[in-house]
Design a protein around this motif. Structure first.
Motif, PDB file in Angstrom:
ATOM      1  N   LEU A 163     -19.870  30.537 -35.163  1.00 41.40           N
ATOM      2  CA  LEU A 163     -20.940  29.927 -35.947  1.00 41.40           C
ATOM      3  C   LEU A 163     -21.022  28.440 -35.658  1.00 41.40           C
ATOM      4  O   LEU A 163     -20.007  27.738 -35.639  1.00 41.40           O
ATOM      5  CB  LEU A 163     -20.682  30.137 -37.445  1.00 41.40           C
ATOM      6  CG  LEU A 163     -21.600  29.408 -38.435  1.00 41.40           C
ATOM      7  CD1 LEU A 163     -23.043  29.903 -38.309  1.00 41.40           C
ATOM      8  CD2 LEU A 163     -21.094  29.596 -39.862  1.00 41.40           C
ATOM      9  N   CYS A 164     -22.246  27.972 -35.405  1.00 37.41           N
ATOM     10  CA  CYS A 164     -22.508  26.540 -35.248  1.00 37.41           C
ATOM     11  C   CYS A 164     -23.471  26.124 -36.340  1.00 37.41           C
ATOM     12  O   CYS A 164     -24.572  26.667 -36.441  1.00 37.41           O
ATOM     13  CB  CYS A 164     -23.098  26.243 -33.870  1.00 37.41           C
ATOM     14  SG  CYS A 164     -23.499  24.495 -33.613  1.00 37.41           S
ATOM     15  N   ILE A 165     -23.068  25.179 -37.194  1.00 38.22           N
ATOM     16  CA  ILE A 165     -23.910  24.740 -38.300  1.00 38.22           C
ATOM     17  C   ILE A 165     -24.046  23.222 -38.283  1.00 38.22           C
ATOM     18  O   ILE A 165     -23.160  22.511 -37.814  1.00 38.22           O
ATOM     19  CB  ILE A 165     -23.359  25.195 -39.667  1.00 38.22           C
ATOM     20  CG1 ILE A 165     -21.936  24.664 -39.876  1.00 38.22           C
ATOM     21  CG2 ILE A 165     -23.401  26.703 -39.799  1.00 38.22           C
ATOM     22  CD1 ILE A 165     -21.374  24.962 -41.250  1.00 38.22           C
ATOM     23  N   PRO A 166     -25.172  22.713 -38.799  1.00 37.15           N
ATOM     24  CA  PRO A 166     -25.331  21.255 -38.892  1.00 37.15           C
ATOM     25  C   PRO A 166     -24.537  20.709 -40.062  1.00 37.15           C
ATOM     26  O   PRO A 166     -24.480  21.329 -41.127  1.00 37.15           O
ATOM     27  CB  PRO A 166     -26.845  21.096 -39.115  1.00 37.15           C
ATOM     28  CG  PRO A 166     -27.259  22.358 -39.811  1.00 37.15           C
ATOM     29  CD  PRO A 166     -26.372  23.440 -39.256  1.00 37.15           C
ATOM     30  N   ILE A 225     -17.577  13.594 -43.794  1.00 39.80           N
ATOM     31  CA  ILE A 225     -16.949  14.842 -44.201  1.00 39.80           C
ATOM     32  C   ILE A 225     -15.749  14.525 -45.088  1.00 39.80           C
ATOM     33  O   ILE A 225     -14.831  13.831 -44.672  1.00 39.80           O
ATOM     34  CB  ILE A 225     -16.514  15.662 -42.976  1.00 39.80           C
ATOM     35  CG1 ILE A 225     -17.751  16.087 -42.178  1.00 39.80           C
ATOM     36  CG2 ILE A 225     -15.714  16.889 -43.390  1.00 39.80           C
ATOM     37  CD1 ILE A 225     -17.439  16.923 -40.967  1.00 39.80           C
ATOM     38  N   THR A 226     -15.789  15.028 -46.311  1.00 38.41           N
ATOM     39  CA  THR A 226     -14.735  14.759 -47.289  1.00 38.41           C
ATOM     40  C   THR A 226     -13.742  15.918 -47.340  1.00 38.41           C
ATOM     41  O   THR A 226     -13.961  16.975 -46.773  1.00 38.41           O
ATOM     42  CB  THR A 226     -15.356  14.561 -48.679  1.00 38.41           C
ATOM     43  OG1 THR A 226     -15.957  15.803 -49.103  1.00 38.41           O
ATOM     44  CG2 THR A 226     -16.431  13.479 -48.654  1.00 38.41           C
ATOM     45  N   ASP A 264     -18.284  25.482 -35.332  1.00 39.41           N
ATOM     46  CA  ASP A 264     -18.749  24.221 -34.755  1.00 39.41           C
ATOM     47  C   ASP A 264     -19.602  23.515 -35.801  1.00 39.41           C
ATOM     48  O   ASP A 264     -20.606  24.051 -36.263  1.00 39.41           O
ATOM     49  CB  ASP A 264     -19.572  24.518 -33.498  1.00 39.41           C
ATOM     50  CG  ASP A 264     -19.918  23.260 -32.711  1.00 39.41           C
ATOM     51  OD1 ASP A 264     -20.228  22.232 -33.347  1.00 39.41           O
ATOM     52  OD2 ASP A 264     -19.904  23.311 -31.469  1.00 39.41           O
ATOM     53  N   VAL A 265     -19.174  22.315 -36.208  1.00 38.95           N
ATOM     54  CA  VAL A 265     -19.909  21.531 -37.213  1.00 38.95           C
ATOM     55  C   VAL A 265     -20.317  20.210 -36.585  1.00 38.95           C
ATOM     56  O   VAL A 265     -19.456  19.411 -36.205  1.00 38.95           O
ATOM     57  CB  VAL A 265     -19.054  21.272 -38.468  1.00 38.95           C
ATOM     58  CG1 VAL A 265     -19.867  20.518 -39.518  1.00 38.95           C
ATOM     59  CG2 VAL A 265     -18.534  22.584 -39.047  1.00 38.95           C
ATOM     60  N   LEU A 319     -11.896  25.082 -34.069  1.00 45.62           N
ATOM     61  CA  LEU A 319     -12.799  24.208 -34.821  1.00 45.62           C
ATOM     62  C   LEU A 319     -13.250  23.041 -33.952  1.00 45.62           C
ATOM     63  O   LEU A 319     -12.438  22.401 -33.288  1.00 45.62           O
ATOM     64  CB  LEU A 319     -12.102  23.658 -36.072  1.00 45.62           C
ATOM     65  CG  LEU A 319     -12.859  22.588 -36.860  1.00 45.62           C
ATOM     66  CD1 LEU A 319     -14.116  23.170 -37.509  1.00 45.62           C
ATOM     67  CD2 LEU A 319     -11.960  21.962 -37.928  1.00 45.62           C
ATOM     68  N   ARG A 320     -14.564  22.787 -33.959  1.00 38.54           N
ATOM     69  CA  ARG A 320     -15.117  21.630 -33.268  1.00 38.54           C
ATOM     70  C   ARG A 320     -15.904  20.800 -34.272  1.00 38.54           C
ATOM     71  O   ARG A 320     -16.776  21.307 -34.972  1.00 38.54           O
ATOM     72  CB  ARG A 320     -16.041  22.044 -32.121  1.00 38.54           C
ATOM     73  CG  ARG A 320     -16.720  20.863 -31.420  1.00 38.54           C
ATOM     74  CD  ARG A 320     -17.605  21.334 -30.276  1.00 38.54           C
ATOM     75  NE  ARG A 320     -18.277  20.221 -29.629  1.00 38.54           N
ATOM     76  CZ  ARG A 320     -19.488  19.765 -29.974  1.00 38.54           C
ATOM     77  NH1 ARG A 320     -20.167  20.359 -30.965  1.00 38.54           N
ATOM     78  NH2 ARG A 320     -20.038  18.748 -29.342  1.00 38.54           N
TER      79      ARG A 320
END
Length: 225
Positions: free
Chosen positions: A102-105, A137-138, A126-127, A155-156
């Motif tokens: 999964l690649c998400i914004p 990103i917290t 992938d974020v 994880l990317r």
């Protein structure tokens, strides 16, 4: 002279229809799936990889909802750059129970709180944030991500700022990590990613944290930047 038989496009064997549909752009593929029940069955039943990144500017909530309800068997979903999606639309991700990649914004605020159903089969996440404005990103967001993908292996993170370096602690057992144009607001409390076997950094901004992160990685086999 005998008249030749007229063959309708819908009369083609399923195998040929799959080949045709597989060469269509995502918007055209969605339209074809609405022509008739047979086309819908072929389109939805054989599609496993969904790439919306090429149409990011026009890909909105309604299309994600349509995909979620129609292609539950998809294994790959690329929403990279789809910043037109609202945070609430991410609730539809839970419908893709078979996703492995999964690649998400990366979005502002706690958008991932809308994803209420874990993706147990997801191993690759992938974020990526936008070029501007910068997304921070917290630790709360990474905690939500870890609950979304409890069995994550790779994880990317790209084009974002970590609130602190220890936000990565949510993935203490993560084997593979890639950082691309990632910055840190604070480098205190460096997490121990003891299960890390590969670590890739693709830019100079992220290199400063290489050694603090890998210092305790006894299983590390691949380090590149």
């Amino acid at each position: 002279m005998p008249t030749s038989a007229v063959i309708d496009f819908s009369d083609l064997p399923v195998e040929l229809l799959v080949q045709v549909f597989g060469r269509l752009a995502l918007p055209d593929w969605l339209h074809c799936a609405q022509v008739c029940r047979r086309w819908q069955s072929v389109a939805w039943g054989w599609q496993r990889s969904l790439d919306a990144s090429r149409y990011a500017r026009c890909f909105r909530d309604a299309r994600l909802e349509t995909l979620a309800g129609s292609v539950p068997g998809a294994t790959t979903l690329d929403l990279g750059g789809c910043f037109a999606l609202t945070q609430a639309s991410l609730k539809w991700l839970g419908q893709f129970s078979g996703l492995t990649k999964l690649c998400i914004p990366a979005m502002v605020d706690h958008s991932l709180e809308f994803v209420v159903q874990p993706l147990a089969k997801l191993t690759w996440l992938d974020v990526a944030g936008p070029v501007s404005p910068e997304v921070v990103i917290t630790s709360e967001m990474t905690s939500m991500l870890s609950r979304l993908a409890p069995n994550l292996e790779r994880l990317r993170l790209a084009r974002c700022r970590l609130d602190a370096l220890d936000v990565l602690a949510a993935w203490g057992s993560l084997p593979h990590l890639e950082l691309d144009r990632v910055q840190w607001s604070s480098k205190n409390r460096v997490p121990r990613l003891t299960s890390l076997v590969s670590y890739k950094v693709t830019d100079s901004e992220s290199r400063d944290a290489v050694w603090p992160l890998v210092e305790h990685c006894s299983r590390l086999r691949h380090l590149s930047w």
